[in-house]
Design an enzyme around this catalytic site. Structure first.
Site: not given
Length: 423
Positions: A97, A299, A327, A376-377, A402
Site C-alpha cells: 500500500n 499527514d 491508506e 499506520h497513521r 509501513k
C-alpha cells in the site's frame, strides 16, 4: 480471522511526563524519492539516514527487479548502483500500500523498454491513479488501468519525447512528483503543468525538486503552475536524508500532552517537509485555533485531530478531502475512532472533521477499541489518546511498520507501558 486472533495493544497512561531522547526514522517521502532518482542515475549513490520500512523496502525490491543494485550495509543506508536504465521486471511489481512507490514507479516505467505491471494490495487497489495515467498517455505512453486504480500496465518504449503534459494534482501531489522525476530522463525538455491551481500538499513538490537537483537535474518554473525539466538525466551522488517530520509530530504531541521534554535530536525549524509546520500548532496546545486548514500538512492531521480531543475548545479541520484517498478514508477513520472514545467527539461534516474538544476527558476511563483500517497513521495518532485516557486499545498495531517500525519501542523507551501484542 476471529476476534481472538486480532492483534491488539492497550496503552497505559503514564503517571509522569514523558522525558527522554528519541530519534525519528528517516523521511519516508525523501527516501523513496532518493531511491528512485539514484536508480535512474549512472553510478553508485549512497543514501544515508534512510528509512527502512515497508514502503521503502517495497521500492527497493521493485528497483532490484528492474536491474538496479540496491545494497543495505546497515539499518539506515542504501547503496544504489545503476547505469541509468530500468529494465522490464520478470513479474508484476508488488508495492503493498505504498502510494509513493506506486505513483513514482508508474511514471518511471515509461522509461523501460518493455512491459511493466505496477500493482499493490487490496488497499492500494482502491487508491486512484487515473490522473497520472491520463497524463502519461498524453505523452504517448501506452498505459492502462482498467479501474482507475492499480494494477497499472505500462508498455514502455525506452522513454518519451519532448513535450508538454498537463496533470490534475488536486487528488495527490504524487502525480506531479512522479512526472517531474521521470521527465529528467526524457529525450527532450518536458513541461509539466497543473490543470488547476489546486494541488495536494505543494510542499512535497519542493521535496521532489530538491532531490532532483541534488542528483543533477535542471528545472525551471515559468509560472507557479508549470515546471520545465531539461533532459539531463541524473548523476550518482551521496545524499543525506533528514528525519521524518510526520513521525516527529507524534513525539511533539506526546510531549505537550504529558508536559514532558522529548529530544528528537533535530530542531523543528530544520525540517524541510510540509508536516513540520504542524509543530507551531502543537506548541499552541491546549489553545489550538478554531479552524485548521490541513491541505498543506495532510499527514499531520491525524496527530492534530487526536490532540484536539483534549483542546480547550472545538476544532474544525478543513482542506482535508484528500485524506479520504490515503491508506484508508482518514476523515471517516478519525471520526469513528474519536467517537468510540466518546459518542460525537469526532463528526464528519462534508469533507471537514469537527472535533468536539473536551479537556475534562483527560484521566477518564473510556474503553475504546480503535479500528486502524491497516493505516499506520491512525494507529500512531490514536496511541496519543492512550496517554491521557484509560483503556484505549489499538487494533492491528503492527501496521506502523509501513513507515515507523520502531514506534512502539520509542514510546516504551519514554516510559509508556503497553499491554498486549507488541509488534
Amino acid at each position: 480471522m476471529s476476534e481472538t486472533e486480532i492483534r491488539q495493544l492497550t496503552i497505559i497512561p503514564p503517571e509522569a511526563p514523558l522525558r527522554g531522547r528519541v530519534l525519528p526514522p528517516g523521511s519516508k517521502s525523501i527516501t523513496n524519492r532518493a531511491l528512485l532518482v539514484a536508480a535512474l542515475a549512472k553510478g553508485t549513490s549512497t543514501l544515508s539516514g534512510a528509512l527502512k520500512s515497508d514502503d521503502t523496502l517495497y521500492m527497493a525490491q521493485a528497483l532490484r527487479a528492474m536491474g538496479v543494485a540496491v545494497e543495505e550495509p546497515d539499518a539506515t543506508t542504501f547503496v544504489v548502483t545503476g547505469d541509468g536504465t530500468l529494465r522490464p521486471p520478470a513479474a508484476p511489481l508488488f508495492l503493498g500500500n505504498a502510494g509513493t512507490a506506486t505513483r513514482f514507479l508508474t511514471a518511471a516505467a515509461a522509461l523501460v523498454d518493455g512491459e511493466v505491471v505496477v500493482d499493490g494490495d487490496e488497499h492500494m487497489r482502491k487508491r486512484p491513479i487515473a490522473p497520472l495515467v491520463t497524463a502519461l498517455r498524453s505523452l504517448g505512453v501506452e498505459i492502462s488501468a482498467e479501474t482507475g486504480c492499480p494494477p497499472v500496465t505500462i508498455r514502455g518504449q525506452g522513454g518519451f519525447a519532448a513535450g508538454r503534459v498537463e496533470v490534475d494534482g488536486g487528488l495527490s501531489s504524487q502525480y506531479v512528483s512522479a512526472l517531474l522525476m521521470a521527465a529528467a530522463c526524457a529525450r527532450g525538455p518536458i513541461e509539466v503543468a497543473l490543470t488547476g491551481k489546486e494541488i495536494g500538499a505543494r510542499g512535497y513538490i519542493d521535496l521532489t525538486l530538491a532531490v532532483m537537483a541534488a542528483f543533477g537535474a535542471k528545472v525551471t518554473q515559468p509560472d507557479p503552475a508549470t515546471w520545465r525539466i531539461e533532459p539531463t538525466g541524473y548523476g550518482a551522488t551521496d545524499f543525506m536524508i533528514e528525519p521524518d517530520a510526520s513521525a516527529a509530530t507524534y513525539l511533539w504531541a506526546a510531549e505537550v500532552l504529558t508536559g514532558g521534554a522529548i529530544d528528537l535530536g533535530v530542531q523543528a525549524s530544520a525540517f524541510t517537509q510540509p508536516d513540520a509546520r504542524a509543530h507551531a500548532l502543537i506548541a499552541a496546545f491546549p489553545h489550538l485555533p478554531a479552524v485548521i486548514d490541513g491541505s498543506q500538512m495532510q499527514d499531520a492531521i491525524p496527530t492534530l485531530a487526536v490532540l484536539a480531543a483534549f483542546n480547550e475548545s472545538p476544532v474544525r479541520f478543513t482542506g482535508i478531502a484528500n485524506l479520504r484517498v490515503k491508506e484508508c478514508d482518514r476523515v471517516a477513520a478519525l471520526a469513528q475512532g474519536l467517537s468510540r472514545i466518546r459518542p460525537g467527539l469526532g463528526i464528519e461534516e462534508g469533507d471537514d472533521l469537527l472535533v468536539a474538544s473536551d479537556p475534562a476527558l483527560a484521566g477518564q476511563t473510556t474503553p475504546a477499541e480503535i479500528d486502524t483500517f491497516a493505516d499506520h497513521r491512525i494507529a500512531m495518532s490514536f496511541a496519543l489518546a492512550g496517554l491521557k485516557l484509560h483503556e484505549v486499545t489499538i487494533l492491528d498495531p503492527g501496521c506502523v511498520a509501513k513507515t515507523y517500525p520502531g514506534y512502539w519501542r520509542a514510546l516504551a523507551s519514554l516510559g509508556v507501558a503497553l499491554e498486549g501484542d507488541v509488534p
